[in-house]
Design an enzyme around this catalytic site. Structure first.
Site, PDB file in Angstrom:
ATOM      1  N   LYS A   1      31.001  21.486  29.709  1.00  0.00           N
ATOM      2  CA  LYS A   1      31.265  22.919  29.622  1.00  0.00           C
ATOM      3  C   LYS A   1      32.151  23.375  30.795  1.00  0.00           C
ATOM      4  O   LYS A   1      32.374  22.612  31.743  1.00  0.00           O
ATOM      5  CB  LYS A   1      29.928  23.667  29.610  1.00  0.00           C
ATOM      6  CG  LYS A   1      29.053  23.345  28.382  1.00  0.00           C
ATOM      7  CD  LYS A   1      27.792  24.201  28.392  1.00  0.00           C
ATOM      8  CE  LYS A   1      26.878  23.872  27.236  1.00  0.00           C
ATOM      9  NZ  LYS A   1      25.681  24.749  27.221  1.00  0.00           N
TER      10      LYS A   1
ATOM     11  N   TYR B   1      28.323  28.034  18.054  1.00  0.00           N
ATOM     12  CA  TYR B   1      27.007  28.553  18.427  1.00  0.00           C
ATOM     13  C   TYR B   1      26.429  29.501  17.373  1.00  0.00           C
ATOM     14  O   TYR B   1      25.589  30.342  17.692  1.00  0.00           O
ATOM     15  CB  TYR B   1      27.093  29.259  19.785  1.00  0.00           C
ATOM     16  CG  TYR B   1      27.125  28.303  20.966  1.00  0.00           C
ATOM     17  CD1 TYR B   1      26.101  27.370  21.158  1.00  0.00           C
ATOM     18  CD2 TYR B   1      28.155  28.348  21.906  1.00  0.00           C
ATOM     19  CE1 TYR B   1      26.115  26.496  22.246  1.00  0.00           C
ATOM     20  CE2 TYR B   1      28.175  27.474  22.992  1.00  0.00           C
ATOM     21  CZ  TYR B   1      27.145  26.552  23.159  1.00  0.00           C
ATOM     22  OH  TYR B   1      27.159  25.697  24.238  1.00  0.00           O
TER      23      TYR B   1
ATOM     24  N   ARG C   1      20.890  13.272  24.246  1.00  0.00           N
ATOM     25  CA  ARG C   1      20.073  14.455  24.568  1.00  0.00           C
ATOM     26  C   ARG C   1      19.113  14.143  25.714  1.00  0.00           C
ATOM     27  O   ARG C   1      18.909  14.958  26.609  1.00  0.00           O
ATOM     28  CB  ARG C   1      19.283  14.918  23.329  1.00  0.00           C
ATOM     29  CG  ARG C   1      20.135  15.506  22.217  1.00  0.00           C
ATOM     30  CD  ARG C   1      20.623  16.910  22.489  1.00  0.00           C
ATOM     31  NE  ARG C   1      19.554  17.887  22.598  1.00  0.00           N
ATOM     32  CZ  ARG C   1      19.757  19.204  22.657  1.00  0.00           C
ATOM     33  NH1 ARG C   1      21.004  19.697  22.610  1.00  0.00           N
ATOM     34  NH2 ARG C   1      18.760  20.040  22.768  1.00  0.00           N
TER      35      ARG C   1
ATOM     36  N   ASN D   1      24.677  25.144  32.234  1.00  0.00           N
ATOM     37  CA  ASN D   1      23.918  23.881  32.222  1.00  0.00           C
ATOM     38  C   ASN D   1      24.816  22.667  31.939  1.00  0.00           C
ATOM     39  O   ASN D   1      24.369  21.659  31.409  1.00  0.00           O
ATOM     40  CB  ASN D   1      22.722  23.969  31.277  1.00  0.00           C
ATOM     41  CG  ASN D   1      23.112  24.253  29.844  1.00  0.00           C
ATOM     42  OD1 ASN D   1      24.309  24.317  29.523  1.00  0.00           O
ATOM     43  ND2 ASN D   1      22.138  24.406  28.972  1.00  0.00           N
TER      44      ASN D   1
ATOM     45  N   HIS E   1      27.011  20.019  26.765  1.00  0.00           N
ATOM     46  CA  HIS E   1      26.461  20.245  25.423  1.00  0.00           C
ATOM     47  C   HIS E   1      26.395  18.910  24.694  1.00  0.00           C
ATOM     48  O   HIS E   1      27.275  18.067  24.857  1.00  0.00           O
ATOM     49  CB  HIS E   1      27.362  21.183  24.607  1.00  0.00           C
ATOM     50  CG  HIS E   1      26.989  21.197  23.145  1.00  0.00           C
ATOM     51  ND1 HIS E   1      26.000  22.025  22.647  1.00  0.00           N
ATOM     52  CD2 HIS E   1      27.403  20.429  22.101  1.00  0.00           C
ATOM     53  CE1 HIS E   1      25.844  21.763  21.341  1.00  0.00           C
ATOM     54  NE2 HIS E   1      26.689  20.806  20.989  1.00  0.00           N
TER      55      HIS E   1
ATOM     56  N   GLU F   1      29.263  19.648  13.998  1.00  0.00           N
ATOM     57  CA  GLU F   1      30.046  19.907  15.208  1.00  0.00           C
ATOM     58  C   GLU F   1      31.274  18.998  15.293  1.00  0.00           C
ATOM     59  O   GLU F   1      32.348  19.442  15.694  1.00  0.00           O
ATOM     60  CB  GLU F   1      29.151  19.748  16.445  1.00  0.00           C
ATOM     61  CG  GLU F   1      28.090  20.852  16.491  1.00  0.00           C
ATOM     62  CD  GLU F   1      27.018  20.655  17.556  1.00  0.00           C
ATOM     63  OE1 GLU F   1      27.089  19.673  18.323  1.00  0.00           O
ATOM     64  OE2 GLU F   1      26.094  21.503  17.601  1.00  0.00           O
TER      65      GLU F   1
HETATM   66  P1  DAT Z   1      20.951  23.099  24.058  1.00  0.00           P
HETATM   67  O1  DAT Z   1      22.273  23.358  24.726  1.00  0.00           O
HETATM   68  O2  DAT Z   1      20.030  22.302  24.942  1.00  0.00           O
HETATM   69  O3  DAT Z   1      21.080  22.521  22.675  1.00  0.00           O
HETATM   70  P2  DAT Z   1      20.289  25.626  22.795  1.00  0.00           P
HETATM   71  O4  DAT Z   1      20.996  25.135  21.587  1.00  0.00           O
HETATM   72  O5  DAT Z   1      18.910  26.171  22.626  1.00  0.00           O
HETATM   73  O6  DAT Z   1      20.220  24.506  23.937  1.00  0.00           O
HETATM   74  O7  DAT Z   1      21.146  26.775  23.484  1.00  0.00           O
HETATM   75  C1  DAT Z   1      22.552  26.673  23.528  1.00  0.00           C
HETATM   76  C2  DAT Z   1      23.010  27.171  24.883  1.00  0.00           C
HETATM   77  O8  DAT Z   1      22.715  28.545  25.020  1.00  0.00           O
HETATM   78  C3  DAT Z   1      22.330  26.499  26.077  1.00  0.00           C
HETATM   79  O9  DAT Z   1      22.927  25.285  26.426  1.00  0.00           O
HETATM   80  C4  DAT Z   1      22.470  27.536  27.143  1.00  0.00           C
HETATM   81  C5  DAT Z   1      22.374  28.853  26.371  1.00  0.00           C
HETATM   82  N1  DAT Z   1      21.016  29.374  26.402  1.00  0.00           N
HETATM   83  C6  DAT Z   1      19.942  28.908  25.744  1.00  0.00           C
HETATM   84  N2  DAT Z   1      18.845  29.630  25.999  1.00  0.00           N
HETATM   85  C7  DAT Z   1      19.247  30.608  26.862  1.00  0.00           C
HETATM   86  C8  DAT Z   1      18.611  31.694  27.510  1.00  0.00           C
HETATM   87  N3  DAT Z   1      17.317  31.926  27.329  1.00  0.00           N
HETATM   88  N4  DAT Z   1      19.349  32.485  28.323  1.00  0.00           N
HETATM   89  C9  DAT Z   1      20.668  32.261  28.504  1.00  0.00           C
HETATM   90  N5  DAT Z   1      21.344  31.256  27.919  1.00  0.00           N
HETATM   91  C10 DAT Z   1      20.642  30.449  27.110  1.00  0.00           C
HETATM   92 MG    MG Z   2      21.740  23.326  20.900  1.00  0.00          MG
END
Ligand code: DAT
Ligand code: MG
Length: 147
Positions: A9, A49, A85, A112, A115, A126
């Site tokens: 990212k 997303y 993952r 974080n 991805h 994706e």
């Molecule tokens: P991942 O990236 O582990 O698949 P996800 O699909 O639940 O996680 O969420 C996508 C992204 O959205 C994640 O990498 C960071 C952001 N995100 C997730 N939960 C969040 C939150 N509670 N507050 C802010 N950003 C968040």
């Molecule tokens: Mg995800």
């Protein structure tokens, strides 16, 4: 061969972590079969997303991912979707184990670092969203039979 979509990212690119992240997947034994540094359009970010469209952080997430270039990759290998993952760690770097990418380099959930597709269905969706067929190569590595 199983394939997954992994992306460094904007925070990871800005912090100079592309090489470190590529190295982790290489050393694990996976094969890089596609990669590009790119600015993400708003349309692509929103499509990527889409599952989070109703979440309160969706706007911020799209702003973030379009703010600076990302390094998009296709990685191949046995069990790569699930293992990648594990190698990334939990979504929130505060909860991610040390030794994982997010655990070692991340601080906040908004940034974080990386991805990775979370299932075979996500990987398929994706990969077709991010890469054209001709951008994904296939090549033999004699190493493959040793891992
Ligand atoms: P991942 O990236 O582990 O698949 P996800 O699909 O639940 O996680 O969420 C996508 C992204 O959205 C994640 O990498 C960071 C952001 N995100 C997730 N939960 C969040 C939150 N509670 N507050 C802010 N950003 C968040
Ligand atoms: Mg995800």
């Amino acid at each position: 061969m199983e394939k997954t979509f992994i992306m460094v990212k904007p925070d990871g690119v800005q912090r100079g972590l592309v090489g470190e992240i590529v190295a982790r997947f290489e050393k694990k034994g996976y094969q890089l079969v596609g990669a590009k540094l790119m600015h993400v359009s708003r349309d692509l970010a929103e499509a990527h997303y889409a599952e989070h469209k109703e979440r309160p952080f969706f706007g911020e997430l799209v702003d973030f991912i379009t703010s600076s270039p990302v390094f998009a990759m296709v990685w191949a290998g046995e069990g790569v979707i699930g293992t990648a993952r594990h190698m990334m760690g939990k979504t929130n770097p505060k909860e991610a184990d040390l030794g994982t990418i997010r655990g070692d380099f991340g601080v906040s959930v908004g940034m974080n670092i990386v991805h990775g597709s979370d299932s075979a269905e996500s990987a398929e969706r994706e990969l077709s969203l991010w890469f054209k067929e001709e951008e994904v190569t296939s090549y033999a590595k004699t190493l493959n039979r040793w891992v």
